[in-house]
Write a protein that holds these residues in place. Structure first.
Motif, PDB file in Angstrom:
ATOM      1  N   ARG A   1     -13.780  -4.427 -16.830  1.00  0.00           N
ATOM      2  CA  ARG A   1     -12.570  -3.601 -16.808  1.00  0.00           C
ATOM      3  C   ARG A   1     -11.774  -3.845 -15.508  1.00  0.00           C
ATOM      4  O   ARG A   1     -12.276  -4.430 -14.559  1.00  0.00           O
ATOM      5  CB  ARG A   1     -12.938  -2.125 -16.926  1.00  0.00           C
ATOM      6  CG  ARG A   1     -13.617  -1.583 -15.678  1.00  0.00           C
ATOM      7  CD  ARG A   1     -14.246  -0.229 -15.910  1.00  0.00           C
ATOM      8  NE  ARG A   1     -15.044   0.171 -14.793  1.00  0.00           N
ATOM      9  CZ  ARG A   1     -16.272  -0.249 -14.532  1.00  0.00           C
ATOM     10  NH1 ARG A   1     -16.844  -1.127 -15.319  1.00  0.00           N
ATOM     11  NH2 ARG A   1     -16.918   0.172 -13.483  1.00  0.00           N
ATOM     12  N   SER A   2     -10.570  -3.332 -15.470  1.00  0.00           N
ATOM     13  CA  SER A   2      -9.755  -3.407 -14.258  1.00  0.00           C
ATOM     14  C   SER A   2     -10.329  -2.456 -13.213  1.00  0.00           C
ATOM     15  O   SER A   2     -10.706  -1.330 -13.523  1.00  0.00           O
ATOM     16  CB  SER A   2      -8.316  -3.002 -14.560  1.00  0.00           C
ATOM     17  OG  SER A   2      -7.597  -2.854 -13.350  1.00  0.00           O
ATOM     18  N   HIS A   3     -10.392  -2.911 -11.988  1.00  0.00           N
ATOM     19  CA  HIS A   3     -10.929  -2.088 -10.898  1.00  0.00           C
ATOM     20  C   HIS A   3      -9.830  -1.629  -9.942  1.00  0.00           C
ATOM     21  O   HIS A   3     -10.117  -1.098  -8.877  1.00  0.00           O
ATOM     22  CB  HIS A   3     -12.006  -2.863 -10.149  1.00  0.00           C
ATOM     23  CG  HIS A   3     -13.164  -3.208 -11.022  1.00  0.00           C
ATOM     24  ND1 HIS A   3     -14.152  -2.313 -11.332  1.00  0.00           N
ATOM     25  CD2 HIS A   3     -13.474  -4.344 -11.682  1.00  0.00           C
ATOM     26  CE1 HIS A   3     -15.031  -2.881 -12.130  1.00  0.00           C
ATOM     27  NE2 HIS A   3     -14.631  -4.109 -12.357  1.00  0.00           N
ATOM     28  N   THR A   4      -8.587  -1.823 -10.338  1.00  0.00           N
ATOM     29  CA  THR A   4      -7.457  -1.430  -9.507  1.00  0.00           C
ATOM     30  C   THR A   4      -7.510   0.054  -9.176  1.00  0.00           C
ATOM     31  O   THR A   4      -7.284   0.460  -8.039  1.00  0.00           O
ATOM     32  CB  THR A   4      -6.130  -1.773 -10.207  1.00  0.00           C
ATOM     33  OG1 THR A   4      -6.130  -3.167 -10.506  1.00  0.00           O
ATOM     34  CG2 THR A   4      -4.939  -1.436  -9.349  1.00  0.00           C
ATOM     35  N   CYS A   5      -7.815   0.861 -10.168  1.00  0.00           N
ATOM     36  CA  CYS A   5      -7.842   2.318  -9.947  1.00  0.00           C
ATOM     37  C   CYS A   5      -8.972   2.727  -9.018  1.00  0.00           C
ATOM     38  O   CYS A   5      -8.804   3.624  -8.196  1.00  0.00           O
ATOM     39  CB  CYS A   5      -7.956   3.054 -11.268  1.00  0.00           C
ATOM     40  SG  CYS A   5      -6.468   2.899 -12.256  1.00  0.00           S
ATOM     41  N   THR A   6     -10.127   2.088  -9.160  1.00  0.00           N
ATOM     42  CA  THR A   6     -11.238   2.395  -8.261  1.00  0.00           C
ATOM     43  C   THR A   6     -10.801   2.180  -6.825  1.00  0.00           C
ATOM     44  O   THR A   6     -11.019   3.038  -5.955  1.00  0.00           O
ATOM     45  CB  THR A   6     -12.461   1.514  -8.586  1.00  0.00           C
ATOM     46  OG1 THR A   6     -12.819   1.705  -9.950  1.00  0.00           O
ATOM     47  CG2 THR A   6     -13.635   1.849  -7.685  1.00  0.00           C
ATOM     48  N   LEU A   7     -10.184   1.055  -6.560  1.00  0.00           N
ATOM     49  CA  LEU A   7      -9.713   0.764  -5.199  1.00  0.00           C
ATOM     50  C   LEU A   7      -8.643   1.758  -4.761  1.00  0.00           C
ATOM     51  O   LEU A   7      -8.595   2.148  -3.599  1.00  0.00           O
ATOM     52  CB  LEU A   7      -9.184  -0.666  -5.111  1.00  0.00           C
ATOM     53  CG  LEU A   7     -10.239  -1.751  -5.270  1.00  0.00           C
ATOM     54  CD1 LEU A   7      -9.589  -3.121  -5.369  1.00  0.00           C
ATOM     55  CD2 LEU A   7     -11.259  -1.703  -4.148  1.00  0.00           C
TER      56      LEU A   7
ATOM     57  N   TYR B   1     -19.263  -5.472  -9.562  1.00  0.00           N
ATOM     58  CA  TYR B   1     -18.973  -5.419 -10.995  1.00  0.00           C
ATOM     59  C   TYR B   1     -18.237  -6.665 -11.469  1.00  0.00           C
ATOM     60  O   TYR B   1     -18.482  -7.154 -12.570  1.00  0.00           O
ATOM     61  CB  TYR B   1     -18.170  -4.163 -11.348  1.00  0.00           C
ATOM     62  CG  TYR B   1     -19.026  -2.935 -11.254  1.00  0.00           C
ATOM     63  CD1 TYR B   1     -19.918  -2.610 -12.264  1.00  0.00           C
ATOM     64  CD2 TYR B   1     -18.973  -2.109 -10.140  1.00  0.00           C
ATOM     65  CE1 TYR B   1     -20.729  -1.500 -12.172  1.00  0.00           C
ATOM     66  CE2 TYR B   1     -19.787  -0.992 -10.045  1.00  0.00           C
ATOM     67  CZ  TYR B   1     -20.659  -0.697 -11.063  1.00  0.00           C
ATOM     68  OH  TYR B   1     -21.469   0.384 -10.966  1.00  0.00           O
ATOM     69  N   GLN B   2     -17.329  -7.165 -10.656  1.00  0.00           N
ATOM     70  CA  GLN B   2     -16.580  -8.351 -11.061  1.00  0.00           C
ATOM     71  C   GLN B   2     -17.493  -9.564 -11.206  1.00  0.00           C
ATOM     72  O   GLN B   2     -17.235 -10.433 -12.027  1.00  0.00           O
ATOM     73  CB  GLN B   2     -15.448  -8.620 -10.075  1.00  0.00           C
ATOM     74  CG  GLN B   2     -14.356  -7.579 -10.201  1.00  0.00           C
ATOM     75  CD  GLN B   2     -13.240  -7.764  -9.194  1.00  0.00           C
ATOM     76  OE1 GLN B   2     -13.442  -8.263  -8.100  1.00  0.00           O
ATOM     77  NE2 GLN B   2     -12.043  -7.326  -9.583  1.00  0.00           N
ATOM     78  N   LYS B   3     -18.566  -9.598 -10.440  1.00  0.00           N
ATOM     79  CA  LYS B   3     -19.536 -10.697 -10.554  1.00  0.00           C
ATOM     80  C   LYS B   3     -20.452 -10.513 -11.756  1.00  0.00           C
ATOM     81  O   LYS B   3     -21.198 -11.416 -12.112  1.00  0.00           O
ATOM     82  CB  LYS B   3     -20.380 -10.786  -9.276  1.00  0.00           C
ATOM     83  CG  LYS B   3     -19.599 -11.258  -8.076  1.00  0.00           C
ATOM     84  CD  LYS B   3     -20.451 -11.229  -6.833  1.00  0.00           C
ATOM     85  CE  LYS B   3     -19.615 -11.554  -5.610  1.00  0.00           C
ATOM     86  NZ  LYS B   3     -20.363 -11.358  -4.378  1.00  0.00           N
TER      87      LYS B   3
END
Length: 172
Positions: free
Chosen positions: A50-56, A90-92
């Motif tokens: 998923r996109s992690h933009t919001c987490t950051l 997560y991206q890995k």
């Protein structure tokens, strides 16, 4: 050629506009600290791809995410990550699925600082059995516009040491 450039520009602008709109819709700002847990869950829970933009977005750039991990010998160790390291994990692992359900949370606020304690259940999928439980403690700061976490401390419950009953009460 000018027609192609104009069309390309319009397409690029429309794509950027839609992406920005989707990002704005996806990354809801936390104006009310009591909304933080739900917005955090929406950003963090799900498949690793998923996109992690919001987490950051929910973390200050200098935030620390600390996990307390109990060894088989009963001694604890820590893992400390920056927001980007947290997301990189997560991206890995794009096939890694992360499902948590908040079972209880409390919010304490004084002016521009807040603390949220939340307990959670971990599952392999949204409908699979609970594999573990744990507790998280967020420290947040209000930047004049929205609440962001600058510290997150978590630990899974360990065998023989269940979470205290006050943290197991279901929120309504």
């Amino acid at each position: 050629m000018a027609q192609v450039s104009r069309l390309t520009f319009r397409f690029a602008w429309a794509f950027a506009f839609c992406a920005a709109a989707a990002h704005a819709q996806e990354c809801k700002p936390v104006h009310d600290v009591h909304d933080f847990v739900q917005i955090w869950n929406d950003a963090v829970i799900g498949p690793g791809s998923r996109s992690h933009t919001c987490t950051l977005h929910l973390l200050t750039p200098d935030a620390k995410i600390t996990g307390v991990i109990m060894g088989k010998d009963g001694k604890s160790s820590r893992t400390v990550e920056s927001p980007q390291e947290f997301v990189d994990w997560y991206q890995k692992r794009p096939t890694e699925t992360f499902w948590e359900r908040t079972t209880h949370s409390t919010v304490e606020v004084y002016e521009n600082v807040a603390r949220i304690t939340r307990t959670y259940e971990v599952r392999a999928s949204a409908t699979s059995p609970v594999t573990s439980m744990g507790i998280e403690d967020f420290q947040l700061i209000f930047d004049g516009s929205e609440w962001k976490a600058f510290s997150l401390l978590w630990q899974d419950a360990t065998s023989g040491k269940p979470l205290p009953p006050r943290y197991l009460q279901k929120n309504n």
